[in-house]
Design a protein around this motif. Structure first.
Motif, PDB file in Angstrom:
ATOM      1  N   HIS A  75      34.236  47.603  37.305  1.00 28.34           N
ATOM      2  CA  HIS A  75      34.576  48.093  38.645  1.00 28.34           C
ATOM      3  C   HIS A  75      34.605  46.971  39.667  1.00 28.34           C
ATOM      4  O   HIS A  75      33.767  46.073  39.624  1.00 28.34           O
ATOM      5  CB  HIS A  75      33.566  49.160  39.091  1.00 28.34           C
ATOM      6  CG  HIS A  75      32.139  48.659  39.094  1.00 28.34           C
ATOM      7  ND1 HIS A  75      31.516  48.193  40.222  1.00 28.34           N
ATOM      8  CD2 HIS A  75      31.220  48.519  38.103  1.00 28.34           C
ATOM      9  CE1 HIS A  75      30.283  47.816  39.930  1.00 28.34           C
ATOM     10  NE2 HIS A  75      30.076  47.996  38.639  1.00 28.34           N
ATOM     11  N   ASP A  86      28.366  41.783  39.786  1.00 22.25           N
ATOM     12  CA  ASP A  86      28.228  43.176  39.361  1.00 22.25           C
ATOM     13  C   ASP A  86      29.589  43.864  39.418  1.00 22.25           C
ATOM     14  O   ASP A  86      30.146  44.058  40.493  1.00 22.25           O
ATOM     15  CB  ASP A  86      27.216  43.877  40.287  1.00 22.25           C
ATOM     16  CG  ASP A  86      26.994  45.339  39.920  1.00 22.25           C
ATOM     17  OD1 ASP A  86      27.739  45.875  39.070  1.00 22.25           O
ATOM     18  OD2 ASP A  86      26.070  45.930  40.500  1.00 22.25           O
ATOM     19  N   GLY A  87      30.115  44.234  38.261  1.00 20.45           N
ATOM     20  CA  GLY A  87      31.397  44.931  38.194  1.00 20.45           C
ATOM     21  C   GLY A  87      32.577  43.995  38.117  1.00 20.45           C
ATOM     22  O   GLY A  87      33.375  44.049  37.180  1.00 20.45           O
ATOM     23  N   GLU A 118      32.222  53.129  41.191  1.00 18.21           N
ATOM     24  CA  GLU A 118      31.160  53.131  40.176  1.00 18.21           C
ATOM     25  C   GLU A 118      29.805  53.217  40.861  1.00 18.21           C
ATOM     26  O   GLU A 118      28.898  53.881  40.398  1.00 18.21           O
ATOM     27  CB  GLU A 118      31.239  51.840  39.346  1.00 18.21           C
ATOM     28  CG  GLU A 118      30.309  51.832  38.127  1.00 18.21           C
ATOM     29  CD  GLU A 118      28.891  51.356  38.395  1.00 18.21           C
ATOM     30  OE1 GLU A 118      28.035  51.567  37.530  1.00 18.21           O
ATOM     31  OE2 GLU A 118      28.623  50.778  39.468  1.00 18.21           O
ATOM     32  N   GLU A 119      29.664  52.518  41.991  1.00 20.03           N
ATOM     33  CA  GLU A 119      28.337  52.354  42.599  1.00 20.03           C
ATOM     34  C   GLU A 119      27.809  53.614  43.267  1.00 20.03           C
ATOM     35  O   GLU A 119      26.602  53.821  43.337  1.00 20.03           O
ATOM     36  CB  GLU A 119      28.357  51.204  43.624  1.00 20.03           C
ATOM     37  CG  GLU A 119      28.668  49.828  43.030  1.00 20.03           C
ATOM     38  CD  GLU A 119      27.506  49.262  42.220  1.00 20.03           C
ATOM     39  OE1 GLU A 119      26.485  49.948  42.087  1.00 20.03           O
ATOM     40  OE2 GLU A 119      27.637  48.133  41.733  1.00 20.03           O
ATOM     41  N   HIS A 186      29.040  43.208  31.505  1.00 21.55           N
ATOM     42  CA  HIS A 186      28.362  43.456  32.778  1.00 21.55           C
ATOM     43  C   HIS A 186      27.169  42.527  32.894  1.00 21.55           C
ATOM     44  O   HIS A 186      26.571  42.158  31.879  1.00 21.55           O
ATOM     45  CB  HIS A 186      27.896  44.919  32.844  1.00 21.55           C
ATOM     46  CG  HIS A 186      27.706  45.415  34.249  1.00 21.55           C
ATOM     47  ND1 HIS A 186      26.587  45.123  34.988  1.00 21.55           N
ATOM     48  CD2 HIS A 186      28.498  46.167  35.032  1.00 21.55           C
ATOM     49  CE1 HIS A 186      26.712  45.686  36.185  1.00 21.55           C
ATOM     50  NE2 HIS A 186      27.866  46.324  36.245  1.00 21.55           N
ATOM     51  N   HIS A 357      26.278  52.818  33.237  1.00 28.30           N
ATOM     52  CA  HIS A 357      27.528  52.102  33.508  1.00 28.30           C
ATOM     53  C   HIS A 357      28.681  53.021  33.146  1.00 28.30           C
ATOM     54  O   HIS A 357      28.509  53.994  32.412  1.00 28.30           O
ATOM     55  CB  HIS A 357      27.592  50.817  32.679  1.00 28.30           C
ATOM     56  CG  HIS A 357      26.570  49.799  33.077  1.00 28.30           C
ATOM     57  ND1 HIS A 357      26.656  49.092  34.263  1.00 28.30           N
ATOM     58  CD2 HIS A 357      25.433  49.387  32.485  1.00 28.30           C
ATOM     59  CE1 HIS A 357      25.619  48.287  34.359  1.00 28.30           C
ATOM     60  NE2 HIS A 357      24.856  48.450  33.304  1.00 28.30           N
TER      61      HIS A 357
HETATM   62 ZN   LIG Z   1      28.075  47.542  37.987  1.00 31.15          ZN
END
Ligand SMILES: [Zn+2]
Length: 411
Positions: A75, A86-87, A118-119, A186, A357
């Motif tokens: 993401h 992150d992502g 996603e978050e 990830h 995830h």
């Molecule tokens: Zn993530």
């Protein structure tokens, strides 16, 4: 080329979408849209364009000689003041995989997906896009959601061309893919790989979660006038229970399988320094990769809380907040992932994923595996989030090798 390109892309994206406080790619907002537009410009250099499904997930395809499809996903959205990896790590390595096969006709089709939201940082519902596509999103549970500024989820989606009531149509998009595998790289967001000084690890599945709120009720009383034996102290019962929950996590942790129990919130009433607490509410979050172990941990926690409540002359009530089954990954893909990580780094540690995830949402639909990259100080969701470059390079190399192995593997 390869890993160096991915790192350059990540730095470019971070520069474009961060402030001094970190990444600001909040889903459905203008900076997130900038990130996606930037990503599209990268695709354009490969003569590729993305398409958006009914849930706002962005897909790009590189046609192979068969419609069997290897999906690489993650993401682009971030939490406010988030990290640079992150992502975006997983999306950018997907872009590199597209570059790797450019000008060739790979034996299978490749798709890279940038899952929307996603978050869940803005509307408190994580995995929004991937859960819509997988069919696990219940629209009635999210239609009332609004952000801090009062903007409803429905309106925020609309600004991005997505109709909440039609998000489930993304299931058709996913079902139409003849999926061979789903792969996700990830950042670990935890301390395990760092402690072992390993660049990358093989993720064997995402933890199942049992999340409850426990309400201990005793009797509020004056701290000066009430002798200890006559008290019904709800806080002490909760505190003893919290210690018992830690013992439960220790009891069920084996060298091969780590489990966790966490009391993350505590609230006492009346909350006065001179009062014995009459009420204490605590949260309990239990996680394990084995469903039977998780069920046993929950049963043990309930039994412990009842015993401790009775010893303290208070009552306790349990309310489930949320739960999800463990999602073990595919054994054959785990082996390929292990081979790739070992070939690049010399070793292939296995670890479960504590955080959820998007990959977890794909488990019911296709074979899935994830790879984790080393995370400095185990720090997620902040500007300090980092993977030192030598480790990052190795993690990218291992993941791109995994992609090649899966693309070339016989079904
Ligand atoms: Zn993530």
């Amino acid at each position: 080329m390869g890993a160096i390109d991915v790192i350059a892309d990540l730095r470019e994206l971070a520069k474009l979408t961060s402030t001094a406080d970190g990444a600001q790619r909040l889903a459905w907002g203008p900076i997130w849209r900038d990130a996606r537009a930037w990503f599209s410009s990268k695709l354009a250099t490969l003569n590729l364009t993305s398409e958006i499904d009914a849930a706002g997930n962005s897909w790009v395809m590189l046609l192979g000689s068969s419609d069997r499809t290897v999906i690489i996903g993650s993401h682009l959205d971030s939490v406010p003041n988030g990290g640079w990896l992150d992502g975006s790590l997983g999306v950018m390595v997907g872009l590199e995989a597209l570059r790797m096969f450019r000008g060739q006709r790979p034996p299978v089709t490749l798709k890279v997906v940038d899952w929307a939201d996603e978050e869940g940082a803005r509307f408190s519902r994580s995995l929004l896009g991937s859960s819509a596509a997988s069919g696990s999103l219940d629209v009635t549970e999210v239609e009332h959601l609004a952000d801090k500024g009062g903007v409803t989820l429905t309106d925020a989606l609309k600004q991005n061309g997505v109709e909440l009531s039609r998000m489930h149509e993304s299931q058709k998009y996913l079902k139409a893919i003849n999926a061979k595998a789903y792969l996700e790289l990830h950042i670990e967001q935890g301390p395990v790989l760092e402690a072992a000084n390993k660049s990358a690890g093989v993720v064997i599945g995402t933890f199942g979660v049992e999340r409850h709120l426990l309400r201990f009720v005793g009797q509020a009383a004056h701290s000066g006038s009430t002798p200890i034996p006559m008290r019904k102290d709800a806080f002490l019962a909760a505190a003893e229970s919290a210690l018992a929950f830690r013992e439960i996590a220790r009891k069920y942790t084996t060298p091969a399988a780590r489990v966790v129990c966490t009391v993350g919130t505590a609230r006492v009433e009346p909350g006065i320094v001179t009062a014995v607490p009459g009420v204490c509410e605590i949260s309990l979050d239990q996680r394990a990769l084995d469903a039977r172990v998780l069920a046993q941990m929950l049963a043990d926690a309930r039994a412990a809380s009842w015993r401790i409540a009775s010893e303290n002359n208070v009552s306790v009530e349990w309310k489930r907040i949320w739960s999800i089954d463990p999602r073990p990954f595919d054994p054959k893909l785990i082996r390929l992932c292990e081979d790739a990580v070992r070939e690049v780094t010399g070793d292939a540690p296995h670890l479960p994923s504590g955080p959820l995830h998007d990959a977890a949402e794909m488990v019911p639909h296709m074979p899935v595996v994830m790879m984790f990259a080393y995370s400095s100080n185990g720090l997620p969701h902040c500007k300090e989030e980092d993977t030192p470059e030598p480790h990052l390079t190795k993690a990218f190399e291992a993941f791109l090798l995994l992609v090649r192995k899966v693309v070339l593997s016989k079904d």
